[in-house]
Enzyme design. Structure first.
Site, PDB file in Angstrom:
ATOM      1  N   HIS A   1      23.711  53.402  57.688  1.00  0.00           N
ATOM      2  CA  HIS A   1      24.349  53.830  58.939  1.00  0.00           C
ATOM      3  C   HIS A   1      25.795  54.279  58.677  1.00  0.00           C
ATOM      4  CE1 HIS A   1      23.580  53.123  63.447  1.00  0.00           C
ATOM      5  NE2 HIS A   1      24.738  53.735  63.416  1.00  0.00           N
TER       6      HIS A   1
ATOM      7  N   TYR B   1      17.630  55.133  69.828  1.00  0.00           N
ATOM      8  CA  TYR B   1      17.987  53.730  70.026  1.00  0.00           C
ATOM      9  C   TYR B   1      17.012  53.192  71.043  1.00  0.00           C
ATOM     10  CZ  TYR B   1      22.311  53.492  67.416  1.00  0.00           C
ATOM     11  OH  TYR B   1      23.223  53.459  66.404  1.00  0.00           O
TER      12      TYR B   1
ATOM     13  N   ASP C   1      18.533  49.673  62.011  1.00  0.00           N
ATOM     14  CA  ASP C   1      19.564  48.861  61.353  1.00  0.00           C
ATOM     15  C   ASP C   1      20.698  48.478  62.297  1.00  0.00           C
ATOM     16  OD1 ASP C   1      20.872  51.245  61.714  1.00  0.00           O
ATOM     17  OD2 ASP C   1      21.141  51.700  59.595  1.00  0.00           O
TER      18      ASP C   1
HETATM   19  O1  173 Z   1      27.352  54.321  64.587  1.00  0.00           O
HETATM   20  C1  173 Z   1      27.542  54.412  65.786  1.00  0.00           C
HETATM   21  O2  173 Z   1      28.670  54.512  66.252  1.00  0.00           O
HETATM   22  C2  173 Z   1      26.404  54.384  66.655  1.00  0.00           C
HETATM   23  O3  173 Z   1      25.338  54.509  66.161  1.00  0.00           O
HETATM   24  C3  173 Z   1      26.544  54.177  68.088  1.00  0.00           C
HETATM   25  C4  173 Z   1      25.769  53.207  68.689  1.00  0.00           C
HETATM   26  C5  173 Z   1      25.927  52.960  70.031  1.00  0.00           C
HETATM   27  C6  173 Z   1      26.849  53.664  70.774  1.00  0.00           C
HETATM   28  C7  173 Z   1      27.600  54.656  70.178  1.00  0.00           C
HETATM   29  C8  173 Z   1      27.439  54.902  68.840  1.00  0.00           C
END
Ligand code: 173
Length: 498
Positions: free
Chosen positions: A359, A240, A268
């Site tokens: 996702h 991320y 995404d």
């Molecule tokens: O899908 C999710 O839950 C995920 O990708 C996510 C994103 C940020 C924080 C925790 C999970």
């Protein structure tokens, strides 16, 4: 460094309000008063543990070093004298009692026959909050269901009389050997569902030559996972992208230094989808602790994931790709492509691969399944002369529960597939042993299905082995998922009556 200060439980307990808020995490005392309003999950949850030991609540949803890196050293007050903490007598809730009964009544792991079974067991044995977070998908949860159904709209065209006495389903993924044509895809917050979290995946993957993709938001820290790896074990990293690019640069370069073999940038999720099951659970939780800070402005709670995702940069764009290429030599893969147009952009941007993914149905609801997008992507890339290209690998994820799903994706042009929830549920249900059993089940299914399909190796899986003509017809009848609805429900019944 040894802590100079040793504080006692009663001393910490004096700082249990908004004006002075101390908490204990992993045996250390922190002054979080000034951090309360910056906490991505809101102040309310911290105030619930003001003056107390917050370790148990902190652990599943934060990397171990989150508090030390986010709080200035001046707010690290010292160690706690463990003997002086008055342990709150924890009320054992009805839910917890039921969970313990279900845990004790789990069938032996050898009785698990397919990946759906793990989901049923996981649901019975993990806290309802974890189930809500893991199982939830966005809005009306149409895409998550479509991910399963799309595989059922692809039919096999098996070939016969091909001497399939020995079949081999091993392959390479981004140049790394893999015993199966799939990898463990990133899922966050593993400790919500099992005390050892993602390490269960790491240990099982090591024993079976499977590649694990480490999630940015895993409960176990990146280094913890790498420190537990077997020698020669391969990993990918899911990324991320942080608003603060310096944090991202350091994270990526650290991963590269530790030997990670592929950088999967999630593209995404500029904003996290609304997973209403998860959001609702949060409300239940909060109403139970509402007295903590009456009258105060608090962030609207949006579920576990949304609470901890505010660092993700929504401004990420195609313009950033050269920057990633400048900071790492790892192959870069864009995870979350849903159209042929973006697949072509990705190829032309010079990245090494794409994951056709929605996702796990958790982002844009009614986005199409990866397997459906695959057909359009391969056709478009081929038309441009971009496919096949051994330097550009195409992956699919979402809804994979059977080796037959994987074989369909490979026949249609995927290099391998990602499996997220199915492995997550396997460790929630049985820890490392569950993951090993899941891998074993995949292996058995690969052997049988490849024989029945007439494919001796992965290279024998060609588009002519499937009929995907109904794939983009969304209004067709698909068979009901009998296994899930009958076998698995039956299993659930067994868990409940024992
Ligand atoms: O899908 C999710 O839950 C995920 O990708 C996510 C994103 C940020 C924080 C925790 C999970």
């Amino acid at each position: 460094m040894a802590d100079l200060n040793v504080l006692t439980g009663p001393q910490v307990a004096e700082h249990a309000n908004r004006d002075s808020c101390w908490i204990i995490v992993h045996g250390k005392v922190y002054d979080v008063t000034e951090f309360l309003d910056e906490h991505p999950g809101g102040a309310r949850i911290i105030l619930k543990y003001a003056g107390k030991d917050a370790t148990e609540a902190y652990e599943p949803i934060h990397p171990p070093d989150a508090i030390t890196t986010n709080l200035p050293v001046s707010k690290h007050l010292g160690a706690i004298d463990a003997g002086t903490i008055v342990k709150a007598v924890k009320e054992v809730t009805e839910e917890e009692k039921q969970r313990q009964v279900a845990l004790a009544a789990r069938p032996p792991v050898e009785n698990i026959l397919n990946l759906h079974d793990f989901e049923v067991i996981a649901r019975a044995v993990i806290p309802s909050k974890a189930w809500a977070y893991y199982s939830s998908a966005s809005d009306d949860e149409i895409t998550i269901r479509e991910n399963r159904m799309a595989f059922q709209r692809v039919w096999f065209r098996p070939r016969i009389l091909r001497d399939v006495s020995s079949v081999d389903w091993s392959t390479t993924i981004l140049g790394c050997k893999s015993s199966l044509p799939l990898y463990i895809s990133a899922t966050a917050l593993g400790k919500l569902g099992h005390p050892e979290g993602e390490l269960t995946l790491t240990r099982a993957a090591a024993n079976h030559g499977v590649i694990q993709m480490i999630a940015t938001l895993a409960s176990c820290s990146f280094d913890d996972i790498m420190d537990n790896a077997a020698s020669g074990q391969e990993f990918f990293l899911q990324l991320y992208v942080n608003r603060d690019r310096e944090i991202t640069r350091k994270y990526v370069q650290h991963a590269e230094k530790r030997g990670v073999k592929g950088l999967f940038i999630t593209v995404d999720a500029p904003q996290l989808g609304r997973r209403e099951k998860d959001m609702r659970m949060k409300q239940v939780d909060d109403s139970a602790s509402a007295e903590v800070q009456k009258g105060q402005e608090v962030k609207k709670d949006q579920g576990v994931a949304r609470a901890i995702s505010s660092f993700i940069d929504p401004s990420l764009s195609w313009k950033d790709i050269p920057w990633f290429q400048s900071i790492t030599k790892m192959p870069i893969i864009l995870k979350g492509i849903s159209t042929a147009e973006d697949a072509i952009f990705a190829y032309e941007a010079g990245v090494q691969g794409i994951v056709l993914s929605n996702h796990g149905g958790r982002q844009l609801d009614t986005a199409r399944s990866g397997i459906e997008v695959l057909v359009e992507v391969i056709t478009a890339l081929r038309a441009k002369g971009y496919h096949p290209d051994p330097k550009f690998e195409i992956f699919v994820d979402g809804g994979v529960r059977r080796a037959s799903d994987v074989l369909k994706a490979i026949a249609l042009g995927a290099k391998a597939v990602g499996v997220g929830r199915a492995f997550l549920y396997s460790f929630c249900a049985y820890g490392q042993e569950g993951v090993e059993r899941a891998i074993q089940i995949f292996r058995d299914e690969f052997e049988m299905n490849m024989r029945l399909l007439g494919a001796k190796t992965i290279d024998d899986l060609v588009p002519e082995m499937v009929d995907a003509s109904a794939l983009n017809q969304h209004i067709v009848t698909v068979p009901r998922d009998n296994l899930f609805e009958s076998t698995c429900e039956l299993l659930m019944f067994l868990v409940l009556i024992i």
